[in-house]
Structures are given as C-alpha cells and as structure tokens.
Enzyme design. Structure first.
Site, PDB file in Angstrom:
ATOM      1  N   LYS A 214      14.681 -28.112 -15.767  1.00 47.67           N
ATOM      2  CA  LYS A 214      14.924 -26.728 -16.194  1.00 47.67           C
ATOM      3  C   LYS A 214      16.005 -26.645 -17.266  1.00 47.67           C
ATOM      4  O   LYS A 214      16.785 -27.578 -17.471  1.00 47.67           O
ATOM      5  CB  LYS A 214      15.306 -25.859 -14.980  1.00 47.67           C
ATOM      6  CG  LYS A 214      14.093 -25.559 -14.090  1.00 47.67           C
ATOM      7  CD  LYS A 214      14.419 -24.616 -12.955  1.00 47.67           C
ATOM      8  CE  LYS A 214      13.160 -24.363 -12.112  1.00 47.67           C
ATOM      9  NZ  LYS A 214      13.434 -23.516 -10.943  1.00 47.67           N
ATOM     10  N   ARG A 250      12.105 -29.828  -5.094  1.00 49.30           N
ATOM     11  CA  ARG A 250      10.869 -29.607  -5.871  1.00 49.30           C
ATOM     12  C   ARG A 250      11.057 -30.257  -7.243  1.00 49.30           C
ATOM     13  O   ARG A 250      11.892 -29.810  -8.022  1.00 49.30           O
ATOM     14  CB  ARG A 250      10.622 -28.098  -6.000  1.00 49.30           C
ATOM     15  CG  ARG A 250       9.347 -27.736  -6.733  1.00 49.30           C
ATOM     16  CD  ARG A 250       9.181 -26.225  -6.830  1.00 49.30           C
ATOM     17  NE  ARG A 250       7.942 -25.863  -7.487  1.00 49.30           N
ATOM     18  CZ  ARG A 250       7.778 -25.800  -8.810  1.00 49.30           C
ATOM     19  NH1 ARG A 250       8.800 -26.071  -9.613  1.00 49.30           N
ATOM     20  NH2 ARG A 250       6.617 -25.476  -9.324  1.00 49.30           N
TER      21      ARG A 250
HETATM   22  C1  PT1 Z   1      11.504 -23.004  -7.934  1.00 45.97           C
HETATM   23  C2  PT1 Z   1      10.362 -22.900  -8.789  1.00 45.97           C
HETATM   24  C3  PT1 Z   1       9.116 -22.599  -8.166  1.00 45.97           C
HETATM   25  N1  PT1 Z   1      10.433 -23.058 -10.122  1.00 45.97           N
HETATM   26  C4  PT1 Z   1      10.152 -22.538  -6.078  1.00 45.97           C
HETATM   27  N2  PT1 Z   1       9.042 -22.424  -6.816  1.00 45.97           N
HETATM   28  C5  PT1 Z   1       9.321 -22.907 -10.874  1.00 45.97           C
HETATM   29  N3  PT1 Z   1      10.072 -22.356  -4.717  1.00 45.97           N
HETATM   30  C6  PT1 Z   1       8.098 -22.609 -10.258  1.00 45.97           C
HETATM   31  C7  PT1 Z   1      14.053 -22.999 -17.003  1.00 45.97           C
HETATM   32  O1  PT1 Z   1      15.129 -22.399 -16.924  1.00 45.97           O
HETATM   33  O2  PT1 Z   1      12.700 -23.278  -8.410  1.00 45.97           O
HETATM   34  N4  PT1 Z   1      11.379 -22.814  -6.606  1.00 45.97           N
HETATM   35  N5  PT1 Z   1       8.015 -22.455  -8.932  1.00 45.97           N
HETATM   36  C8  PT1 Z   1       9.414 -23.068 -12.379  1.00 45.97           C
HETATM   37  N6  PT1 Z   1      10.207 -22.024 -12.929  1.00 45.97           N
HETATM   38  C9  PT1 Z   1      11.117 -22.233 -13.981  1.00 45.97           C
HETATM   39  C10 PT1 Z   1      12.262 -21.435 -14.060  1.00 45.97           C
HETATM   40  C11 PT1 Z   1      10.908 -23.233 -14.901  1.00 45.97           C
HETATM   41  C12 PT1 Z   1      13.213 -21.678 -15.041  1.00 45.97           C
HETATM   42  C13 PT1 Z   1      11.843 -23.476 -15.901  1.00 45.97           C
HETATM   43  C14 PT1 Z   1      13.016 -22.725 -15.972  1.00 45.97           C
HETATM   44  O3  PT1 Z   1      13.810 -23.844 -17.872  1.00 45.97           O
END
Ligand code: PT1
Length: 268
Positions: A214, A250
């Site tokens: 991220k 994850r």
């Molecule tokens: C997470 C999660 C998810 N993240 C759960 N499910 C994502 N339970 C998808 C960035 O800042 O943390 N927990 N499902 C993906 N979401 C992101 C959010 C991807 C922020 C990238 C960023 O780069």
C-alpha cells in the site's frame, strides 16, 4: 506486546479485477486464478481472499453482475482444489451468498456489513466475517480524511459493528476485526493505528492487518516506488503487525511473509 503463541495466519490476495493496483489484472482467468491460489497455498497461505471489486483509493464500484461473473467461477474452481479457507472480498450481499454456496467460508467486507441486507445474508451463511473500518468510500476516501481521535473512532466503529452482528445472530466466534489501513486515513492516521493495534481488538477478537504494497509503505520507502517494489517494506510491516498481535496478515507476497514469520517464531 510480543506474542510467542501460534503464528498468525497468512491470507493470500487473489485479485480477479482487471484494474488491480498491484497485480495489473494478471489473475483474471479462472485457470490462472487456480494456479495462483495453489501457489499461494504452497507458499503458506491458510486463507485465499478472492476479490472482484477494487477498493483502493479512487476506485469506482462494479455492477453486481460483473462482480458475480468475476468472483463466482474462481471461488468454485479453487474451492475443490485448494486446501485453504476461501474468503470473498465483497460488500454485496448477493455476492456473499453466491460465494458461500460456491465454497467460500469467510466474508471479508470493507463496508463491515453495512449494505442493506448484508447482515442477514452473512448471518445465514455461517461463514467467518471480517469487519473493516473505512471512512467514506473508495472513490473519495483519501480526499481529506479527518479524525479527532483515530484510534477511539476506529475502535468505536468496530464495536458498533460487532454489536450489530451479534444482534443479527452472528456469533462472536465468527468475527475478525480490521482497522482498514489506507481506507480514509492519512499517513499519520495509518501510523497511529499501527502503533495502537492492540487497542482495536474489541472484546479480544482477532485482528486482520492489510498493509501489503500500500501507499503507506511507499511513503516510508520513498514515494516514487511502485507497488511491486514495496515487497520488503511490506514484509517488515507485516512482521511488526504480527509482533503486535495481528492474527491474520493479508498479503500479496505469501512466501516472503511466511519466511519472516518463521524467523520471528524462532527468535521472538
Ligand atoms: C484490507 C484490504 C481489504 N485492503 C481487508 N480487505 C484492500 N479486510 C482490499 C493504498 O493506500 O486492508 N483489509 N481489501 C486494498 N485496498 C487498498 C487500500 C489498496 C489502500 C491500496 C491502498 O495504496
């Protein structure tokens, strides 16, 4: 707090979106998805998280039919072939129901079952449920996130969702909680949450942490690093989360995370 008990479980990310920020949509076809899921289980994943709707910052939603078409064939295909719990990353009750019929045993909902009908559907499936905190919605959540006290607000939100689940007939032993790193949080908010992880474990429930590749990792490494070059930083953050009590990590990079956890288990 250092936890010397069982190592956390690794949840391997299986994106079935064409716009996935990190895998570039490489895992779209069911055949390739199966291959990727098998590889992640081989590398140490106990959970495979199948997602058909991107929720990274700026993402728009996907229609119900599109999400069903992406997710259900993949869940069906891997359910009979991999020795792992299958999780479905969705906020849509119809996708939750169909995925659980197809073999999923966990619902991972970034909207924490707030969609109309989601609580009742999740209750009826008998699946495990991950309740995640998000401020706003993916398309605009990073515009101007604000909190008076981010730890208290995330904890109170999770506590309210736990109460809603209990009321809907979802027993506490089915629940996992997640602060939602990067979901309507500034870099400072993300760091504060990571530094107060144990305060978020409402009722002692297990915590899931997702920081893999991220932008918060990018921020710490230098902002021009693309997601693919954030692997080592992501493993370091996952290890820290494990030390602070996270029970599920994850991640995209399952083998590297498992190796780090093995070293922690030996030395910790
Ligand atoms: C997470 C999660 C998810 N993240 C759960 N499910 C994502 N339970 C998808 C960035 O800042 O943390 N927990 N499902 C993906 N979401 C992101 C959010 C991807 C922020 C990238 C960023 O780069």
């Amino acid at each position: 707090m250092i936890h010397r008990t069982n190592p956390p479980q690794i949840m391997g990310i299986l994106n079935v979106t064409p716009d996935s920020f990190s895998d570039g949509g490489r895992f779209l076809a069911p055949g390739q998805a199966i291959e990727r899921a098998l590889a992640m289980v081989e590398e140490g994943a106990g959970i495979i998280d199948v997602g058909g709707e991107s929720t990274r910052p700026g993402s728009a939603g996907v229609s119900l039919q599109e999400e069903l078409d992406r997710v259900i064939p993949v869940v069906e295909a891997i359910a009979s072939r991999v020795n792992a719990l299958i999780s479905v990353d969705t906020s849509k009750p119809e996708v939750m129901r169909a995925a659980c019929v197809a073999g999923a045993g966990m619902i991972n909902d970034v909207f924490a079952l707030q969609a109309p009908g989601a609580l009742a559907v999740a209750a009826g499936t008998g699946a495990q449920v991950c309740l995640m905190h998000m401020q706003g919605e993916p398309r605009s959540m990073q515009v101007d996130p604000r909190y008076d006290d981010v730890v208290a607000e995330v904890r109170d939100f999770l506590a309210a969702r736990v109460a809603a689940c209990l009321e809907a007939g979802i027993r506490e032993d089915r629940l996992v909680l997640d602060p939602g790193f990067g979901f309507g949080k500034t870099h400072a908010h993300n760091l504060t949450l990571m530094n107060h992880l144990s305060a978020l474990a409402v009722n002692g429930l297990p915590l899931l942490v997702g920081v893999s590749r991220k932008s918060m990792i990018g921020k710490m490494l230098g902002d021009d690093r693309p997601p693919r070059e954030r692997v080592t930083g992501s493993v370091a953050a996952a290890l820290l989360a494990a030390q602070r009590g996270a029970r599920i990590l994850r991640v995209h990079d399952v083998g590297a995370t498992r190796d780090a956890l093995r070293v922690l288990a030996a030395l910790g």
